[in-house]
Scaffold this active site. Structure first.
Site, PDB file in Angstrom:
ATOM      1  N   TYR A 141       0.813  -1.221   0.000  1.00 63.12           N
ATOM      2  CA  TYR A 141       0.000   0.000   0.000  1.00 63.12           C
ATOM      3  C   TYR A 141       0.850   1.277   0.000  1.00 63.12           C
ATOM      4  CZ  TYR A 141      -3.836  -3.203   1.181  1.00 63.12           C
ATOM      5  OH  TYR A 141      -4.743  -4.223   1.179  1.00 63.12           O
ATOM      6  N   LYS A 191       4.167 -15.318   1.897  1.00 63.26           N
ATOM      7  CA  LYS A 191       3.993 -15.970   0.595  1.00 63.26           C
ATOM      8  C   LYS A 191       5.399 -16.232   0.075  1.00 63.26           C
ATOM      9  CE  LYS A 191       1.286 -17.408  -2.744  1.00 63.26           C
ATOM     10  NZ  LYS A 191       0.447 -18.611  -2.573  1.00 63.26           N
ATOM     11  N   ASP A 223      -2.430 -18.033   1.602  1.00 61.18           N
ATOM     12  CA  ASP A 223      -3.609 -18.724   1.065  1.00 61.18           C
ATOM     13  C   ASP A 223      -4.057 -19.830   2.012  1.00 61.18           C
ATOM     14  OD1 ASP A 223      -1.091 -19.590   0.321  1.00 61.18           O
ATOM     15  OD2 ASP A 223      -1.703 -20.447  -1.584  1.00 61.18           O
ATOM     16  N   ASP A 247      -4.438  -6.988   6.052  1.00 57.33           N
ATOM     17  CA  ASP A 247      -5.715  -6.346   5.775  1.00 57.33           C
ATOM     18  C   ASP A 247      -6.787  -7.416   5.561  1.00 57.33           C
ATOM     19  OD1 ASP A 247      -7.622  -4.487   5.084  1.00 57.33           O
ATOM     20  OD2 ASP A 247      -6.677  -3.855   3.213  1.00 57.33           O
ATOM     21  N   ASP A 251      -9.826  -8.802   8.470  1.00 64.44           N
ATOM     22  CA  ASP A 251     -11.258  -8.762   8.176  1.00 64.44           C
ATOM     23  C   ASP A 251     -11.871 -10.153   8.245  1.00 64.44           C
ATOM     24  OD1 ASP A 251     -11.368  -6.051   7.927  1.00 64.44           O
ATOM     25  OD2 ASP A 251     -12.381  -6.064   5.985  1.00 64.44           O
TER      26      ASP A 251
END
Ligand code: NAD
Length: 362
Positions: A141, A191, A223, A247, A251
């Site tokens: 970001y 990852k 994942d 992020d 959530d």
């Protein structure tokens, strides 16, 4: 203790839920012999309306000299114009950046009496008590990005995920320390099988692990982590992730309890306050809920639990924080519910009534 808390009620239900948390903090101050000074400042849409900025200079100055910051929420239909130059959310991003708040902490615990509100089966939720720590000021970001159109008229765009070893180390260290104070397990989300930047992430986690031999570490590909969160959520204690993966994971984790009205968060940086603790910003994870704003029916528990985090992390007041958490727990165990939590023939209490129940258990 004498401490100064800057309160940023913001928009929508923000002022209603921060007022509830202030009542609880005042009760704690009286019970434990502290003195908390509350300094209310503007942020978000009301900042744009009353001071011409989503983060007025006076707010930023007050926040920088505060011992901690308590925020309600920002945003609302009124400020949704896509062509507007300033937006409520801009104020929130700016204050996080200006205060160097690089770590976002979201604890997720499920009250057994509320398990039926979860989209998961009750047996999967037994023992769920986890803390997600997300890196907040780096990664995808904040990396270089670009959009362009080539000679053939085709559009292109890229973003870059960049981390330095020291940026990774400071958030990972914080996560290891958090795990030491909990059940001693750290799940690092990466990852590393595909991304170079995530191979650096994993290397730093492995190096830091040597300083925390009492913490069990697992490396989980992002994942797989999203699957495990649904399949075996109780197996997680502390999860740490970079900005984008965090992020998504935060959530997903916040849906485990079924309602977000109860969930708190803390954003911490490396700047210490006068008391020698991080000067954090504390807020419920929900937004400004414009659909119910002004009705006095918002669930205040997420903000009250954020106040507990404030006492723990920014003031070092563990017993006081635990007292608030126990009072919230007892309130829910006694069957008290706000509208978002009430089912069937359960009575829905309004914000003030729910706050008074928490106060009665303090
Ligand atoms: P929201 O979290 O405000 O609301 C989603 C739904 O949950 C609504 O039906 C709302 O009534 C309900 N809800 C939320 N908090 C509740 C509470 N404490 N008690 C009872 N019900 C509650 O999300 P949204 O509707 O997507 O966004 C509304 C506005 O909030 C937007 O402007 C958005 O940008 C902003 N927002 C701000 C923050 C923040 O300030 N950190 C976070 C998310 C969204």
């Amino acid at each position: 203790m004498n401490a100064k808390i800057v309160v940023l009620p913001g928009d929508g239900i923000g002022p209603e839920v921060t007022a509830a948390a202030i009542q609880v903090l005042e009760a704690i101050a009286e019970k434990f012999g502290h003195s908390f000074e509350f300094d209310e400042q503007l942020i978000g849409g009301i900042g744009i309306d009353e001071a011409g900025s989503s983060l007025p200079d006076a707010t930023l100055a007050a926040a920088k000299s505060a011992d901690a910051i308590l925020l309600g929420a920002v945003g609302g239909y009124k400020w949704d114009d896509p062509d507007a130059t300033d937006r409520p959310e801009k104020g929130l991003l700016k204050i996080r950046k200006e205060l160097g708040l690089f770590a976002n902490l979201r604890p997720v615990k499920i009250h057994p009496d509320l398990a039926s509100a979860s989209p998961l089966k009750a047996e999967k939720l037994e023992g769920v008590d986890l803390l997600v720590i997300r890196e907040l000021t780096g990664g995808l970001y904040f990396g270089e990005s670009k959009r362009w159109t080539d000679a053939d008229g085709e559009e292109h765009a890229y973003n870059t995920m960049v981390y330095s070893a020291s940026e990774i180390r400071r958030i990972v260290d914080l996560a290891f320390k958090a795990a030491q104070g909990r059940r001693g397990k750290l799940s690092s989300i990466d990852k590393a099988n595909v991304l170079d930047v995530m191979r650096l992430w994993r290397k730093v986690v492995m190096e830091s692990a040597e300083d925390y031999p009492d913490v069990e570490v697992e490396h989980v590909l992002v994942d797989a982590a999203t699957m495990h969160l649904l399949n075996r959520p109780a197996s997680f204690d502390v999860m740490v992730a970079g900005n984008m993966f965090g992020d998504i994971i935060t959530d997903e984790a916040s849906m485990l309890p079924g309602s977000m009205g109860n969930l708190p968060s803390a954003s911490l940086g490396s700047d210490n306050n006068r008391l020698g603790h991080p000067r954090g910003l504390y807020e419920p994870i929900h937004g400004s809920a414009p659909d119910i704003a002004g009705q006095g029916i918002a669930n205040p528990l997420g903000t009250i639990m954020s106040a507990a985090m404030l006492l723990r992390h920014s003031f070092g007041l563990e017993a006081e924080a635990a007292a608030i958490e126990a009072a919230v727990d007892a309130t829910l165990s006694a069957g008290h519910r706000t509208g978002d939590l009430a089912h069937g023939d359960e009575t829905a209490l309004n914000t003030q009534q729910m706050t008074e129940k928490v106060l009665s258990f303090l």
